[in-house]
Design a protein around this motif. Sequence first.
Motif, short mmCIF file in Angstrom:
data_model
loop_
_atom_site.label_atom_id
_atom_site.label_comp_id
_atom_site.label_asym_id
_atom_site.label_seq_id
_atom_site.Cartn_x
_atom_site.Cartn_y
_atom_site.Cartn_z
N TRP A 1 36.67 -26.86 -6.98
CA TRP A 1 37.90 -26.17 -6.60
C TRP A 1 37.67 -24.71 -6.24
O TRP A 1 38.54 -24.08 -5.63
CB TRP A 1 38.97 -26.35 -7.68
CG TRP A 1 39.41 -27.78 -7.71
CD1 TRP A 1 39.18 -28.69 -8.69
CD2 TRP A 1 40.08 -28.48 -6.66
NE1 TRP A 1 39.68 -29.92 -8.34
CE2 TRP A 1 40.24 -29.82 -7.10
CE3 TRP A 1 40.58 -28.11 -5.41
CZ2 TRP A 1 40.87 -30.78 -6.31
CZ3 TRP A 1 41.19 -29.07 -4.63
CH2 TRP A 1 41.34 -30.38 -5.08
N ILE A 2 36.51 -24.16 -6.58
CA ILE A 2 36.13 -22.87 -6.02
C ILE A 2 35.91 -23.05 -4.51
O ILE A 2 36.33 -22.22 -3.70
CB ILE A 2 34.86 -22.31 -6.69
CG1 ILE A 2 35.20 -21.78 -8.09
CG2 ILE A 2 34.24 -21.19 -5.85
CD1 ILE A 2 33.98 -21.29 -8.86
N LEU A 3 35.27 -24.15 -4.14
CA LEU A 3 34.99 -24.42 -2.73
C LEU A 3 36.25 -24.75 -1.95
O LEU A 3 36.42 -24.33 -0.80
CB LEU A 3 33.98 -25.57 -2.61
CG LEU A 3 32.56 -25.30 -3.12
CD1 LEU A 3 31.71 -26.56 -3.03
CD2 LEU A 3 31.91 -24.17 -2.34
N PHE A 4 37.16 -25.52 -2.58
CA PHE A 4 38.31 -26.03 -1.84
C PHE A 4 39.62 -25.28 -2.09
O PHE A 4 40.66 -25.71 -1.61
CB PHE A 4 38.49 -27.52 -2.12
CG PHE A 4 37.43 -28.37 -1.49
CD1 PHE A 4 37.46 -28.64 -0.14
CD2 PHE A 4 36.38 -28.86 -2.24
CE1 PHE A 4 36.47 -29.41 0.46
CE2 PHE A 4 35.39 -29.63 -1.67
CZ PHE A 4 35.43 -29.90 -0.31
N GLY A 5 39.58 -24.22 -2.86
CA GLY A 5 40.75 -23.36 -2.85
C GLY A 5 41.66 -23.35 -4.06
O GLY A 5 42.86 -23.15 -3.91
N PRO B 1 36.37 -19.21 -1.17
CA PRO B 1 36.21 -18.75 0.22
C PRO B 1 37.19 -19.40 1.19
O PRO B 1 37.42 -18.88 2.28
CB PRO B 1 34.77 -19.17 0.55
CG PRO B 1 34.53 -20.37 -0.32
CD PRO B 1 35.30 -20.12 -1.58
N LEU B 2 37.79 -20.53 0.79
CA LEU B 2 38.75 -21.22 1.65
C LEU B 2 40.13 -20.61 1.45
O LEU B 2 40.63 -20.55 0.33
CB LEU B 2 38.79 -22.71 1.34
CG LEU B 2 39.80 -23.54 2.13
CD1 LEU B 2 39.51 -23.51 3.61
CD2 LEU B 2 39.85 -24.98 1.62
N GLU C 1 40.83 -20.65 7.16
CA GLU C 1 39.48 -20.17 7.44
C GLU C 1 38.64 -20.19 6.18
O GLU C 1 39.17 -20.21 5.06
CB GLU C 1 39.52 -18.74 8.01
CG GLU C 1 39.87 -17.68 6.99
CD GLU C 1 39.36 -16.30 7.38
OE1 GLU C 1 38.98 -16.10 8.53
OE2 GLU C 1 39.34 -15.43 6.49
N VAL C 2 37.34 -20.25 6.37
CA VAL C 2 36.40 -20.06 5.29
C VAL C 2 35.90 -18.62 5.42
O VAL C 2 35.45 -18.22 6.49
CB VAL C 2 35.22 -21.05 5.37
CG1 VAL C 2 34.20 -20.76 4.28
CG2 VAL C 2 35.74 -22.47 5.26
N LYS C 3 36.01 -17.84 4.36
CA LYS C 3 35.65 -16.44 4.40
C LYS C 3 34.27 -16.24 5.00
O LYS C 3 33.30 -16.84 4.56
CB LYS C 3 35.69 -15.85 3.00
CG LYS C 3 35.49 -14.35 2.94
CD LYS C 3 35.61 -13.83 1.53
CE LYS C 3 35.40 -12.32 1.47
NZ LYS C 3 35.52 -11.79 0.08
N GLY C 4 34.21 -15.41 6.02
CA GLY C 4 32.95 -15.12 6.68
C GLY C 4 32.61 -16.06 7.82
O GLY C 4 31.67 -15.83 8.57
#
Length: 330
Positions: free
Chosen positions: A136-140, A259-260, A322-325
């Motif tokens: 869930w860090i990856l998916f928001g 990041p998402l 967006e994905v940060k960066g």
Amino acid sequence: MSAPLKRRFVDQILVMLGKEPEKPRQAADFTERAAKTHELKRLTNKADLQAAKEAHRANAHNHKWRNRRWITLIFANLLFVVSFYFDIQVLEGALTASRFIGFHLIDLNSALQVMLAHKHIITNLLIGTGTVLVLWILFGGRAYFSWVCPYHLLAEWTENIHLWLVKKKLITDTPIDRRLRTVFWAVFALLAVVTSYTVYESISPTGIISRALIYGGSLLAMLWVLALLVFEIFFVRRAWCRYACPIGLTYGVVGIITPLRVKYTVEGCFHEGDCRKVCLVPHVLDTVIKGRAVDLEVPIGPDCTRCGLCVDTCPTGSLTFEVKGLSKLL
């Protein structure tokens, strides 16, 4: 990160905890390019602006992200059911604690409640908790609710009934102080410590519906879920998710570092307000109100559920995933 964006970031965290969003008031609250953009918009002829709004709205609405989300949510929950019914051992357990092809998955809030009840860190829980944390860090963060939680889907569907009744002036929506969710989080944590029992898990509509789909549920538990939905239809729109669910705060904290995200770009926005009307947590979109964006591009805060309704609705494409960066998502 510029100073205005840093202040905005801190304010977004406070808003997640229940603070009401505030309009930036000082010149130092804005970057130079954002200030210039707001000034140009103020000079725009109102008639031309209204005409542009209507022209964009005519070709605006689609349901791309909503449809993707509903398919994902239904598929994830049906996978539990199919795995149990046919004993194929792909996704075992329920949303609170499960195992996916051998990988342990434990809901973050459930794991916290268990460890508070036992009053020590349980090593076996850390593996499953860590897996879910990374996921869930990856998916928001709070995307867990809009993309997986079965109660969220039911509440979204019944919300349409509430909005229809409001439109017909048969009922009025009565918002509640959002700080109540933080209070509930603390109360249930304290109850776990005092009673040595995971009190919240016994009333969590997420867990109740998940277990009921897979194993069948008790009549009393399902009546509780029905009572919540009826309350939301006739009294307070999305009451549980917005003002009560402590899981939301737990995953919101995870959303701080994800990041998402949904990104707002102010230049093309005509401030129609359509996005705030459909948003499940409209306080996160305070930055889209005319004159409030502190930079040309502003990431939406951690309390955002990444549901995509605002992205689908925005007539000018000013809200994007967006994905940060990296570049924006399609």
